[in-house]
Design an enzyme around this catalytic site. Structure first.
Site, mmCIF file in Angstrom:
data_model
loop_
_atom_site.group_PDB
_atom_site.id
_atom_site.type_symbol
_atom_site.label_atom_id
_atom_site.label_comp_id
_atom_site.label_asym_id
_atom_site.label_seq_id
_atom_site.Cartn_x
_atom_site.Cartn_y
_atom_site.Cartn_z
ATOM 1 N N ARG A 1 -7.010 17.190 -20.896
ATOM 2 C CA ARG A 1 -8.233 16.904 -20.153
ATOM 3 C C ARG A 1 -7.918 16.049 -18.928
ATOM 4 O O ARG A 1 -7.639 14.858 -19.059
ATOM 5 C CB ARG A 1 -9.222 16.165 -21.053
ATOM 6 C CG ARG A 1 -9.601 16.944 -22.305
ATOM 7 C CD ARG A 1 -10.290 16.032 -23.288
ATOM 8 N NE ARG A 1 -10.699 16.739 -24.500
ATOM 9 C CZ ARG A 1 -11.190 16.143 -25.577
ATOM 10 N NH1 ARG A 1 -11.317 14.817 -25.608
ATOM 11 N NH2 ARG A 1 -11.535 16.843 -26.630
ATOM 12 N N ASP B 1 -8.721 13.895 -15.596
ATOM 13 C CA ASP B 1 -9.804 12.959 -15.273
ATOM 14 C C ASP B 1 -10.568 13.389 -14.027
ATOM 15 O O ASP B 1 -10.194 14.345 -13.338
ATOM 16 C CB ASP B 1 -9.230 11.556 -15.051
ATOM 17 C CG ASP B 1 -8.751 10.911 -16.337
ATOM 18 O OD1 ASP B 1 -9.237 11.295 -17.419
ATOM 19 O OD2 ASP B 1 -7.894 10.007 -16.261
ATOM 20 N N TYR C 1 3.676 17.058 -13.808
ATOM 21 C CA TYR C 1 2.625 16.504 -12.954
ATOM 22 C C TYR C 1 3.225 16.124 -11.604
ATOM 23 O O TYR C 1 4.410 15.792 -11.490
ATOM 24 C CB TYR C 1 2.005 15.259 -13.579
ATOM 25 C CG TYR C 1 0.939 15.526 -14.610
ATOM 26 C CD1 TYR C 1 -0.393 15.709 -14.243
ATOM 27 C CD2 TYR C 1 1.262 15.579 -15.961
ATOM 28 C CE1 TYR C 1 -1.370 15.945 -15.188
ATOM 29 C CE2 TYR C 1 0.287 15.824 -16.923
ATOM 30 C CZ TYR C 1 -1.026 16.002 -16.521
ATOM 31 O OH TYR C 1 -1.994 16.245 -17.460
ATOM 32 N N ARG D 1 -0.323 8.098 -13.277
ATOM 33 C CA ARG D 1 -0.923 7.252 -12.240
ATOM 34 C C ARG D 1 -0.419 5.816 -12.333
ATOM 35 O O ARG D 1 -0.268 5.124 -11.317
ATOM 36 C CB ARG D 1 -2.443 7.311 -12.369
ATOM 37 C CG ARG D 1 -3.012 8.678 -12.006
ATOM 38 C CD ARG D 1 -4.381 8.932 -12.600
ATOM 39 N NE ARG D 1 -5.357 7.944 -12.156
ATOM 40 C CZ ARG D 1 -6.595 7.877 -12.630
ATOM 41 N NH1 ARG D 1 -6.994 8.727 -13.561
ATOM 42 N NH2 ARG D 1 -7.430 6.968 -12.166
#
Length: 247
Positions: free
Chosen positions: A49, A51, A110, A199
């Site tokens: 999922r 964000d 990512y 992040r």
């Protein structure tokens, strides 16, 4: 029958992937269109999922249907003609009934995009983290090596008491510098990722590059298992799910 979707989306205007009542989400838009086309209630399961404001170049999801989709290319065209234009189905394929978009995955990659500028960069702010610091890229590249291998990433994630372990393995992490040094792409590949993990790593590497942390401080941050000790968790707008690899 079970089908696998590969999906791209611009997450700028969405409240994340997961369905939420009365909010615009990727899952909500997909399920609405799929249910309309197949004339039955369709629920999708994603590889993870993302964000709010996070993008995807290759998100993966599966869904079950009682219908056989005979013309897959036509089905993709139909979905893309009806769905929010910030979302695109790249491909669809039939998969075995025991395939699971999340639990069958072997690794994910990512990308976090950073743009160096002293200005506001209004045309880039939805797709990059705008960084006003002067960064030592070589030092950041060296610091990437500290994240390789298997670690407890408690210091680099949002606490989730439901998880049994915060141990993950990073297979590759590196920086690619483009546009005469103005753009920095951080690629991270691993066997799984925790909430805000990439992040937080990106924010910590920026703090290394601007001199707030030394490279050796990363070992200390890992050891303290305290998210407050890591660098700033950067905004979701610079994060992209690039691809998911399956067994």
């Amino acid at each position: 029958m079970r089908y696998l979707l590969t999906i791209s989306y611009d997450g700028s205007d969405f409240f994340g992937f997961q369905r939420q009542k009365d909010l615009l989400t990727i899952q909500g838009e997909l399920e609405k269109v799929l249910s309309t086309i197949l004339q039955e209630d369709i629920q999708i399961v994603s590889s993870g999922r993302t964000d709010a404001k996070v993008h995807a170049l290759g998100q993966v999801a599966h869904f079950d249907t009682s219908k056989e989709i005979k013309d897959l290319d036509k089905f993709v065209y139909s979905v893309n003609s009806m769905i929010n234009k910030a979302i695109s189905i790249l491909s669809i394929q039939e998969v075995p009934g025991d395939f699971h978009a999340r639990y069958s995955s072997k690794e994910k990659t990512y990308l976090y995009k950073i743009f160096l500028s002293k200005g506001n960069e209004p045309l880039k702010r939805k797709y990059y983290h705008i960084c006003s610091y002067n960064l030592d890229i070589d030092k950041m590249q060296q610091a990437c090596k500290k994240f390789l291998g298997e670690h407890d990433f408690t210091s680099f994630c949002v606490n989730n008491e439901q998880l049994k372990s915060n141990v993950r393995e990073i297979y590759d992490i590196h920086l690619e510098v483009k546009n005469e040094g103005k753009e920095i792409d951080l690629y991270v590949t691993g066997n799984g990722f925790l909430h805000n993990m990439v992040r937080s790593i990106a924010g910590t590497l920026i703090d290394v590059g601007r001199g707030r942390f030394d490279i050796e401080d990363i070992d200390r941050i890992f050891a303290e298992k305290n998210h407050q000790k890591a660098g700033k968790t950067l905004d979701g707008c610079g994060l992209y799910l690039v691809k998911v690899i399956y067994k």
